[in-house]
Design a protein around this motif. Structure first.
Motif, PDB file in Angstrom:
ATOM      1  N   ALA A   1       0.498  -1.201   0.039  1.00  0.00           N
ATOM      2  CA  ALA A   1       0.213   0.047  -0.521  1.00  0.00           C
ATOM      3  C   ALA A   1       0.712   1.296   0.310  1.00  0.00           C
ATOM      4  N   ARG A   2       0.073   2.394  -0.744  1.00  0.00           N
ATOM      5  CA  ARG A   2       1.021   3.524  -1.103  1.00  0.00           C
ATOM      6  C   ARG A   2       1.711   4.719   0.278  1.00  0.00           C
ATOM      7  N   ASN A   3       0.516   3.992   1.451  1.00  0.00           N
ATOM      8  CA  ASN A   3       0.621   4.697   3.195  1.00  0.00           C
ATOM      9  C   ASN A   3       1.516   3.902   3.488  1.00  0.00           C
ATOM     10  N   SER A   4       2.090   2.348   3.308  1.00  0.00           N
ATOM     11  CA  SER A   4       3.145   1.843   4.371  1.00  0.00           C
ATOM     12  C   SER A   4       4.293   2.028   3.724  1.00  0.00           C
ATOM     13  N   LEU A   5       4.362   2.554   2.047  1.00  0.00           N
ATOM     14  CA  LEU A   5       5.357   2.722   1.608  1.00  0.00           C
ATOM     15  C   LEU A   5       6.396   3.794   1.942  1.00  0.00           C
ATOM     16  N   THR A   6       5.106   5.111   1.846  1.00  0.00           N
ATOM     17  CA  THR A   6       5.387   6.488   2.871  1.00  0.00           C
ATOM     18  C   THR A   6       6.126   6.082   4.083  1.00  0.00           C
ATOM     19  N   MET A   7       5.508   5.412   4.799  1.00  0.00           N
ATOM     20  CA  MET A   7       5.740   5.169   6.105  1.00  0.00           C
ATOM     21  C   MET A   7       7.195   4.366   6.123  1.00  0.00           C
ATOM     22  N   MET A   8       7.348   3.485   5.664  1.00  0.00           N
ATOM     23  CA  MET A   8       9.392   3.039   5.258  1.00  0.00           C
ATOM     24  C   MET A   8       9.879   4.180   4.642  1.00  0.00           C
ATOM     25  N   ASP A   9       9.640   4.759   3.938  1.00  0.00           N
ATOM     26  CA  ASP A   9      10.130   6.018   3.392  1.00  0.00           C
ATOM     27  C   ASP A   9      10.922   7.028   4.568  1.00  0.00           C
ATOM     28  N   ASP A  10      10.039   7.603   5.332  1.00  0.00           N
ATOM     29  CA  ASP A  10      10.597   8.339   6.220  1.00  0.00           C
ATOM     30  C   ASP A  10      11.094   7.806   7.418  1.00  0.00           C
ATOM     31  N   LYS A  11      10.890   6.668   7.634  1.00  0.00           N
ATOM     32  CA  LYS A  11      12.151   6.769   8.771  1.00  0.00           C
ATOM     33  C   LYS A  11      13.278   6.010   8.447  1.00  0.00           C
ATOM     34  N   ALA A  12      13.375   5.547   6.490  1.00  0.00           N
ATOM     35  CA  ALA A  12      14.482   5.211   6.110  1.00  0.00           C
ATOM     36  C   ALA A  12      15.134   6.338   6.319  1.00  0.00           C
ATOM     37  N   ILE A  13      14.489   7.783   5.422  1.00  0.00           N
ATOM     38  CA  ILE A  13      14.910   8.642   5.835  1.00  0.00           C
ATOM     39  C   ILE A  13      15.970   9.465   7.000  1.00  0.00           C
ATOM     40  N   CYS A  14      14.553   8.934   7.662  1.00  0.00           N
ATOM     41  CA  CYS A  14      15.463   9.207   9.188  1.00  0.00           C
ATOM     42  C   CYS A  14      16.787   9.122  10.072  1.00  0.00           C
ATOM     43  N   ALA A  15      16.282   7.849   9.658  1.00  0.00           N
ATOM     44  CA  ALA A  15      18.062   7.096   9.805  1.00  0.00           C
ATOM     45  C   ALA A  15      18.993   7.426   9.314  1.00  0.00           C
ATOM     46  N   LEU A  16      18.939   8.057   8.226  1.00  0.00           N
ATOM     47  CA  LEU A  16      20.350   8.353   7.646  1.00  0.00           C
ATOM     48  C   LEU A  16      20.507  10.219   7.766  1.00  0.00           C
ATOM     49  N   ASP A  17      19.296  11.048   8.311  1.00  0.00           N
ATOM     50  CA  ASP A  17      20.299  12.271   8.885  1.00  0.00           C
ATOM     51  C   ASP A  17      20.038  12.532  10.693  1.00  0.00           C
ATOM     52  N   VAL A  18      21.073  13.073  10.505  1.00  0.00           N
ATOM     53  CA  VAL A  18      21.122  12.804  12.104  1.00  0.00           C
ATOM     54  C   VAL A  18      19.953  14.926  12.492  1.00  0.00           C
ATOM     55  N   ARG A  19      19.622  15.400  11.573  1.00  0.00           N
ATOM     56  CA  ARG A  19      18.999  16.774  11.559  1.00  0.00           C
ATOM     57  C   ARG A  19      17.069  15.526  11.689  1.00  0.00           C
ATOM     58  N   LEU A  20      16.398  14.846  11.441  1.00  0.00           N
ATOM     59  CA  LEU A  20      15.931  13.891  11.549  1.00  0.00           C
ATOM     60  C   LEU A  20      15.627  13.159  12.579  1.00  0.00           C
ATOM     61  N   ASP A  21      14.258  12.871  13.080  1.00  0.00           N
ATOM     62  CA  ASP A  21      13.586  11.840  14.650  1.00  0.00           C
ATOM     63  C   ASP A  21      12.382  11.651  14.226  1.00  0.00           C
ATOM     64  N   TYR A  22      12.285   9.714  14.151  1.00  0.00           N
ATOM     65  CA  TYR A  22      11.248   9.167  13.680  1.00  0.00           C
ATOM     66  C   TYR A  22      10.681   8.337  15.113  1.00  0.00           C
ATOM     67  N   PHE A  23       9.098   8.915  15.418  1.00  0.00           N
ATOM     68  CA  PHE A  23       8.213   7.378  16.173  1.00  0.00           C
ATOM     69  C   PHE A  23       7.105   7.352  15.156  1.00  0.00           C
ATOM     70  N   GLU A  24       6.172   5.958  15.870  1.00  0.00           N
ATOM     71  CA  GLU A  24       5.098   6.102  15.884  1.00  0.00           C
ATOM     72  C   GLU A  24       4.059   6.585  16.468  1.00  0.00           C
ATOM     73  N   VAL A  25       2.608   6.930  16.534  1.00  0.00           N
ATOM     74  CA  VAL A  25       2.082   6.643  17.287  1.00  0.00           C
ATOM     75  C   VAL A  25       0.727   4.920  17.257  1.00  0.00           C
ATOM     76  N   GLN A  26       0.404   4.527  18.339  1.00  0.00           N
ATOM     77  CA  GLN A  26      -0.373   3.221  17.728  1.00  0.00           C
ATOM     78  C   GLN A  26      -1.211   3.068  18.061  1.00  0.00           C
ATOM     79  N   THR A  27      -2.447   2.890  18.372  1.00  0.00           N
ATOM     80  CA  THR A  27      -4.043   2.064  18.930  1.00  0.00           C
ATOM     81  C   THR A  27      -4.847   1.251  18.465  1.00  0.00           C
ATOM     82  N   ARG A  28      -5.668   0.581  18.881  1.00  0.00           N
ATOM     83  CA  ARG A  28      -6.272  -0.451  18.662  1.00  0.00           C
ATOM     84  C   ARG A  28      -8.220   0.085  19.364  1.00  0.00           C
TER      85      ARG A  28
END
Length: 318
Positions: free
Chosen positions: A2-29
């Motif tokens: 899904a496009r949304n899942s790809l977007t999340m994977m991309d953001d997580k990857a780019i944040c891991a490569l750039d010290v100016r950025l951090d990444y986190f997720e919120v979750q719910t059920r």
């Protein structure tokens, strides 16, 4: 995927490569439903160059900023919602957005969502009724379907759109433009960087070849199979467009055109950014060509579907 899942994977990857950025997720059920929503943290907005800040809608911001829904990597927000009916999607996403804004506000000077899809926008407004929203652009996608070749694809289009592609093909044939597919090797990246920087400058974005090379090298480490589609004219490479395939789709983005005398830039643009990737997609049996944000008029008149993208200021600075 899904496009949304790809977007999340991309953001997580780019944040891991750039010290100016951090990444986190919120979750719910909720019952059988479960959801995840990404948040990209820009530690210091001033660390981004002026052009990038303007493109992200952060030109007037200072300090830190949280991008709820992410979107920094693909210029499109993302989320992961599963186990729920379509009519329950909005409520679950609203819960996630409210939690993400509350958490981000504890440390960020501003909380925004710069690349919200039209589908997700209502949930964000439900979560933050005071949000200030404006149009950001149009995300363009060309649905190819299952076709045998370009001629088969064209036959399935309405007459006006078919004629537009036919003009592109004739212009390319008159100029004897050709394409090939090459990997993102160091040699090819160096070859492409000047043309990409040239196109950025034409779009009023100051970008050196060193920065372009850094961006491409980071992109290699994101999900998918990466390559360039090159355009040849009179025995020389005159354009590159960076692409990747994942599942049944191809992303075509980051165009470079060399500054070549007597080159018909308009014809080369249409060939390099759309016709070349379309041919590659069909050759590989891919069903969808993602062309992203920018120059939407040229894309829509060739049969792309357009999805409005919005900027939402969820918690203004100060």
């Amino acid at each position: 995927m899904a496009r949304n899942s790809l977007t999340m994977m991309d953001d997580k990857a780019i944040c891991a490569l750039d010290v100016r950025l951090d990444y986190f997720e919120v979750q719910t059920r909720s019952g059988r439903g479960r959801g995840r929503l990404p948040v990209v943290m820009v530690k210091q907005v001033e660390s981004l160059n002026d052009d990038y800040r303007r493109y992200l809608g952060l030109a007037s911001h200072e300090g830190s900023a949280a991008l709820v829904g992410g979107g920094l990597a693909r210029m499109r927000s993302g989320s992961s919602l599963a186990g729920i009916a379509d009519e329950q999607r909005r409520d679950l996403l609203t819960t996630l957005v409210a939690e993400a804004v509350d958490r981000a506000a504890q440390t960020a000077d501003a909380v925004v969502s710069p690349f919200l899809t039209a589908t997700d926008l209502p949930a964000y407004v439900d979560a933050v009724p005071s949000a200030s929203v404006r149009e950001q652009g149009v995300w363009c996608t060309l649905e190819i379907g299952e076709v045998a070749d370009v001629a088969d694809f064209l036959q399935r289009l309405p007459g006006r759109r078919r004629r537009q592609w036919t003009r592109d093909i004739r212009a390319a044939e008159a100029l004897k433009l050709e394409h090939d597919v090459v990997p993102l090797s160091d040699e090819i990246v160096a070859e492409a960087a000047a043309g990409i920087a040239n196109v950025s400058q034409r779009n009023d974005i100051s970008e050196s070849t060193d920065i372009v090379t850094w961006r491409i090298n980071n992109f290699r480490r994101r999900p998918g199979k990466h390559f360039f589609v090159r355009t040849w004219w009179q025995g020389s490479v005159v354009a590159h467009i960076m692409c990747r395939t994942l599942d049944d789709a191809i992303d075509a983005h980051t165009l470079g055109i060399t500054d070549t005398p007597d080159l018909d830039h308009r014809a080369v643009y249409h060939f390099a950014s759309m016709l070349g990737p379309l041919r590659v997609a069909i050759d590989h049996g891919l069903r969808r060509l993602e062309l992203g944000i920018g120059h939407e008029a040229a894309k829509l008149c060739r049969g792309c579907t357009g999805e409005d993208i919005y900027f939402a200021d969820l918690l203004p600075a100060g």
